[in-house]
Design a protein around this motif. Sequence first.
Motif, mmCIF file in Angstrom:
data_model
loop_
_atom_site.group_PDB
_atom_site.id
_atom_site.type_symbol
_atom_site.label_atom_id
_atom_site.label_comp_id
_atom_site.label_asym_id
_atom_site.label_seq_id
_atom_site.Cartn_x
_atom_site.Cartn_y
_atom_site.Cartn_z
ATOM 1 N N ALA A 262 -18.037 -1.084 61.940
ATOM 2 C CA ALA A 262 -18.058 -0.617 63.328
ATOM 3 C C ALA A 262 -16.887 -1.163 64.138
ATOM 4 C CB ALA A 262 -19.379 -1.008 63.983
ATOM 5 N N ALA A 263 -16.342 -2.293 63.733
ATOM 6 C CA ALA A 263 -15.230 -2.902 64.468
ATOM 7 C C ALA A 263 -13.950 -2.091 64.354
ATOM 8 C CB ALA A 263 -14.983 -4.322 63.967
ATOM 9 N N ALA A 264 -13.899 -1.127 63.435
ATOM 10 C CA ALA A 264 -12.710 -0.276 63.304
ATOM 11 C C ALA A 264 -12.597 0.715 64.451
ATOM 12 C CB ALA A 264 -12.758 0.484 61.979
ATOM 13 N N GLU A 265 -13.699 0.996 65.096
ATOM 14 C CA GLU A 265 -13.732 2.020 66.154
ATOM 15 C C GLU A 265 -12.641 1.773 67.194
ATOM 16 O OE1 GLU A 265 -15.561 5.558 67.806
ATOM 17 O OE2 GLU A 265 -15.652 4.562 65.860
ATOM 18 N N GLY A 266 -11.854 2.813 67.447
ATOM 19 C CA GLY A 266 -10.819 2.744 68.476
ATOM 20 C C GLY A 266 -9.480 2.221 68.007
ATOM 21 N N THR A 267 -9.393 1.660 66.800
ATOM 22 C CA THR A 267 -8.116 1.142 66.300
ATOM 23 C C THR A 267 -7.069 2.255 66.278
ATOM 24 O OG1 THR A 267 -9.155 -0.548 64.922
ATOM 25 C CG2 THR A 267 -6.929 0.136 64.309
ATOM 26 N N LEU A 268 -5.871 1.932 66.742
ATOM 27 C CA LEU A 268 -4.756 2.876 66.762
ATOM 28 C C LEU A 268 -3.701 2.434 65.751
ATOM 29 C CD1 LEU A 268 -4.391 3.278 70.622
ATOM 30 C CD2 LEU A 268 -5.058 5.104 69.035
ATOM 31 N N SER A 269 -3.221 3.361 64.940
ATOM 32 C CA SER A 269 -2.227 3.034 63.924
ATOM 33 C C SER A 269 -1.125 4.082 63.911
ATOM 34 C CB SER A 269 -2.863 2.976 62.531
ATOM 35 O OG SER A 269 -3.871 2.000 62.478
ATOM 36 N N SER A 270 0.106 3.610 63.777
ATOM 37 C CA SER A 270 1.238 4.526 63.665
ATOM 38 C C SER A 270 1.477 4.862 62.205
ATOM 39 C CB SER A 270 2.499 3.899 64.269
ATOM 40 O OG SER A 270 2.837 2.690 63.607
ATOM 41 N N PHE A 271 1.907 6.066 61.974
ATOM 42 C CA PHE A 271 2.233 6.517 60.624
ATOM 43 C C PHE A 271 3.044 7.791 60.782
ATOM 44 C CE2 PHE A 271 0.475 8.132 56.309
ATOM 45 C CZ PHE A 271 1.448 7.444 55.618
ATOM 46 N N THR A 272 3.553 8.313 59.712
ATOM 47 C CA THR A 272 4.126 9.638 59.785
ATOM 48 C C THR A 272 2.966 10.642 59.836
ATOM 49 O OG1 THR A 272 5.794 11.082 58.797
ATOM 50 C CG2 THR A 272 4.266 9.968 57.293
ATOM 51 N N PHE A 273 3.234 11.888 60.131
ATOM 52 C CA PHE A 273 2.155 12.849 60.349
ATOM 53 C C PHE A 273 1.315 13.050 59.082
ATOM 54 C CE2 PHE A 273 4.909 13.716 63.886
ATOM 55 C CZ PHE A 273 4.024 13.978 64.913
ATOM 56 N N ASP A 274 0.059 13.351 59.292
ATOM 57 C CA ASP A 274 -0.882 13.534 58.190
ATOM 58 C C ASP A 274 -0.512 14.785 57.405
ATOM 59 O OD1 ASP A 274 -2.985 13.749 56.457
ATOM 60 O OD2 ASP A 274 -4.546 13.469 57.969
ATOM 61 N N LEU A 349 15.380 8.866 56.327
ATOM 62 C CA LEU A 349 15.111 10.232 56.760
ATOM 63 C C LEU A 349 16.020 10.612 57.925
ATOM 64 C CD1 LEU A 349 11.209 10.149 56.733
ATOM 65 C CD2 LEU A 349 12.639 11.516 55.207
ATOM 66 N N THR A 350 16.523 11.838 57.905
ATOM 67 C CA THR A 350 17.372 12.275 59.021
ATOM 68 C C THR A 350 16.541 12.613 60.251
ATOM 69 O OG1 THR A 350 17.332 14.539 58.159
ATOM 70 C CG2 THR A 350 19.208 13.156 57.533
ATOM 71 N N ALA A 351 15.269 12.944 60.037
ATOM 72 C CA ALA A 351 14.420 13.301 61.174
ATOM 73 C C ALA A 351 13.059 12.615 61.040
ATOM 74 C CB ALA A 351 14.246 14.815 61.262
ATOM 75 N N PRO A 352 13.013 11.282 61.192
ATOM 76 C CA PRO A 352 11.723 10.589 61.077
ATOM 77 C C PRO A 352 10.798 10.939 62.239
ATOM 78 C CG PRO A 352 13.397 9.081 61.898
ATOM 79 C CD PRO A 352 14.111 10.355 61.526
ATOM 80 N N ALA A 353 9.524 11.054 61.963
ATOM 81 C CA ALA A 353 8.560 11.412 63.005
ATOM 82 C C ALA A 353 7.396 10.436 62.968
ATOM 83 C CB ALA A 353 8.051 12.836 62.794
ATOM 84 N N ILE A 354 6.996 9.961 64.150
ATOM 85 C CA ILE A 354 5.896 9.006 64.267
ATOM 86 C C ILE A 354 4.667 9.709 64.842
ATOM 87 C CG2 ILE A 354 5.088 6.857 65.307
ATOM 88 C CD1 ILE A 354 7.306 6.403 63.328
ATOM 89 N N ALA A 355 3.558 9.551 64.176
ATOM 90 C CA ALA A 355 2.283 10.081 64.670
ATOM 91 C C ALA A 355 1.339 8.911 64.920
ATOM 92 C CB ALA A 355 1.682 11.046 63.657
ATOM 93 N N TRP A 356 0.277 9.168 65.703
ATOM 94 C CA TRP A 356 -0.719 8.129 65.979
ATOM 95 C C TRP A 356 -2.086 8.566 65.468
ATOM 96 C CZ3 TRP A 356 0.128 3.269 67.152
ATOM 97 C CH2 TRP A 356 1.375 2.940 67.687
ATOM 98 N N PHE A 357 -2.785 7.602 64.883
ATOM 99 C CA PHE A 357 -4.116 7.847 64.345
ATOM 100 C C PHE A 357 -5.101 6.892 65.006
ATOM 101 C CE2 PHE A 357 -1.141 9.451 61.340
ATOM 102 C CZ PHE A 357 -1.732 10.581 60.815
ATOM 103 N N LYS A 358 -6.306 7.387 65.232
ATOM 104 C CA LYS A 358 -7.334 6.596 65.902
ATOM 105 C C LYS A 358 -8.631 6.651 65.096
ATOM 106 C CE LYS A 358 -9.535 6.118 70.471
ATOM 107 N NZ LYS A 358 -9.586 6.684 71.847
#
Length: 381
Positions: A262-274, A349-358
């Motif tokens: 349950a402690a994972a709830e709300g955690t935000l993590s950066s990654f490339t897009f899913d 990468l010539t065009a790196p992209a950052i996405a956010w996951f929650k």
Amino acid sequence: MMLKPVRLALFLLSLLLNLAAARADILIGAAAPLSGPNAALGEQLRRGVQKAVDDINATGGIRGEKLAVDFADDGCDPRKAIDVATGFVSAGVKAVIGHYCSGASIPASKVYQKAGILQISPASTNPKFTDEGGWNVVRLVPRDDAQAGAAAALVVDRFPGRKVAILSDQSPGFTALAARFAMALQQKGVTPALQQAFKAGTKDFAPLARQVAESGAGVVYLAGSYVEGGLIAQALRAAGSQAQIISGDSLVTEDYGNQAKAAAEGTLSSFTFDARKFPSAQGLVQRFRDADQNPEGFTLYAYAAVQALAAAAEATGTLDSTRLAEWLRGGNRFDTVVGPLSFDARGDLTAPAIAWFKWVDGRYVEVDARTLAPPLLDTTP
């Protein structure tokens, strides 16, 4: 008496066919942490590479030659990674997919450079991998400085005025990520209230959680694996801290949720897009799911790393690593399961992209960085 020459001829023919088959195999190496605390992430790389090799072979291989892959466990350990790299060189691999951890990729890259072997990592994010690497390195993920910069911007924009604590594993990769985040924060006029390192393998994070609570931090940037990350999340909540947990890509795995609960709830993590959502990946995603496998995290990027090798080999008509690296780092664009890719002269990468996951209701979903809300129609597999 007449059978002996026939048997000898058949034996020699069989031997020649076996030798020809052996020569026809293009041997590549794939290195990842297949045991220890990062084994779940290493399994993503193994699964993606194996599927790509199988699929390429099913369509005729590379220029008519089949691929064979040798997997090795580096445990995310620098010294073990050098041993793995030395073993790959001795085995005569034509290229290496990996390693997963930057702390393993960087020292191993020096071995491959000296031996003239191309290294394509689908996961190593430390800037040093390409900044200080040789001619032979390429990566398929955004660098730590891109992820750290995006995290600093998120903190300032979405959590203004909150004190920030930075917690990091002592390993080289996570230490570098934490340092990049701290630097990016300070460039935006924010000084961390707490910066604390911890040792991988630690089980009791209550003392660290109390430090965070006493610092008054409203945001915790966590640079560590999903194993310690889950324990830290639980310890923070047990200590009464409701700080927003933010991390890099290491917590974008179901194993973090299994550990943190349950402690994972709300955690935000950066990654490339899913990549599981990409139209180019739908057929492959379905085949993974038919096999009761979830191609999460780096799985599809590992698959794309093998596709990058194949694209370069087909375009250049060779398996010479120097020419393969020149083609890949020459800005040439090619299609993969994660969409079209190209690399710059450093191998980034010539065009790196950052996405956010929650983390929402026990699973991670991609969110809008402006609102931190999941889409109304979530299509995460």
